[in-house]
Design an enzyme around this catalytic site. Structure first.
Site, PDB file in Angstrom:
ATOM      1  N   HIS A  95       0.838  -1.196   0.000  1.00 27.52           N
ATOM      2  CA  HIS A  95       0.000   0.000   0.000  1.00 27.52           C
ATOM      3  C   HIS A  95       0.871   1.243   0.000  1.00 27.52           C
ATOM      4  O   HIS A  95       2.012   1.229   0.441  1.00 27.52           O
ATOM      5  CB  HIS A  95      -0.970   0.010   1.178  1.00 27.52           C
ATOM      6  CG  HIS A  95      -0.326  -0.024   2.526  1.00 27.52           C
ATOM      7  ND1 HIS A  95       0.261  -1.161   3.046  1.00 27.52           N
ATOM      8  CD2 HIS A  95      -0.171   0.931   3.471  1.00 27.52           C
ATOM      9  CE1 HIS A  95       0.736  -0.902   4.248  1.00 27.52           C
ATOM     10  NE2 HIS A  95       0.498   0.379   4.531  1.00 27.52           N
ATOM     11  N   HIS A  97       0.764   5.422   0.953  1.00 29.05           N
ATOM     12  CA  HIS A  97       0.092   6.530   1.629  1.00 29.05           C
ATOM     13  C   HIS A  97       0.218   7.771   0.752  1.00 29.05           C
ATOM     14  O   HIS A  97       1.320   8.091   0.284  1.00 29.05           O
ATOM     15  CB  HIS A  97       0.774   6.846   2.966  1.00 29.05           C
ATOM     16  CG  HIS A  97       0.697   5.764   3.978  1.00 29.05           C
ATOM     17  ND1 HIS A  97      -0.197   5.792   5.023  1.00 29.05           N
ATOM     18  CD2 HIS A  97       1.410   4.614   4.122  1.00 29.05           C
ATOM     19  CE1 HIS A  97      -0.033   4.716   5.770  1.00 29.05           C
ATOM     20  NE2 HIS A  97       0.945   3.982   5.235  1.00 29.05           N
TER      21      HIS A  97
END
Length: 130
Positions: A95, A97
């Protein structure tokens, strides 16, 4: 392949999220512990634990999704920049940010202590290889 993660459960709709954007391979949703308003996570829908273990095509597609979401955040929040941070330890599901910012002061300190130039030179030589 990563283990079943909280992000996998979000993708399957088992855990709710505040969706910002989605395509057939990626999902972007607001972080529930935002550093700044608009702090968004962009994930591949297929779980891979470590970002740099993704195959090149999937990695490239994720980075294009990240770019799309960053542009959306900049346009809709009116921020000066969207910063990208990849930590890689919080959830074993790749992932990225994305954090809307207007100044470096919006972010936690990212700099370490000044390095010893002799040690830095040795490390650089080791990283370059023989």
């Amino acid at each position: 392949m990563a283990a079943d993660t909280i992000f996998s459960k979000i993708v399957r709709g088992e855990i709710p999220c505040h969706k910002v954007w989605e395509d057939d391979r990626h999902l972007a949703f607001l972080d529930i512990r935002p550093m700044k308003p608009g702090h968004t996570l962009v994930i591949p829908k297929v779980a891979v634990d470590y970002l740099f273990d993704m195959d090149p095509e999937a990695y490239g597609a994720l980075m294009q999704a990240v770019r799309t979401v960053a542009r959306l955040l900049k346009e809709r929040t009116g921020c000066q920049r969207v910063v990208e941070i990849v930590l890689g330890y919080e959830v074993p599901h790749a992932h990225v940010h994305l954090i809307p910012t207007n100044a470096m002061a919006d972010l936690p300190p990212l700099a370490g202590s000044p390095g010893d130039h002799g040690e830095l030179a040795k490390l650089a030589a080791r990283l370059r290889g023989p």
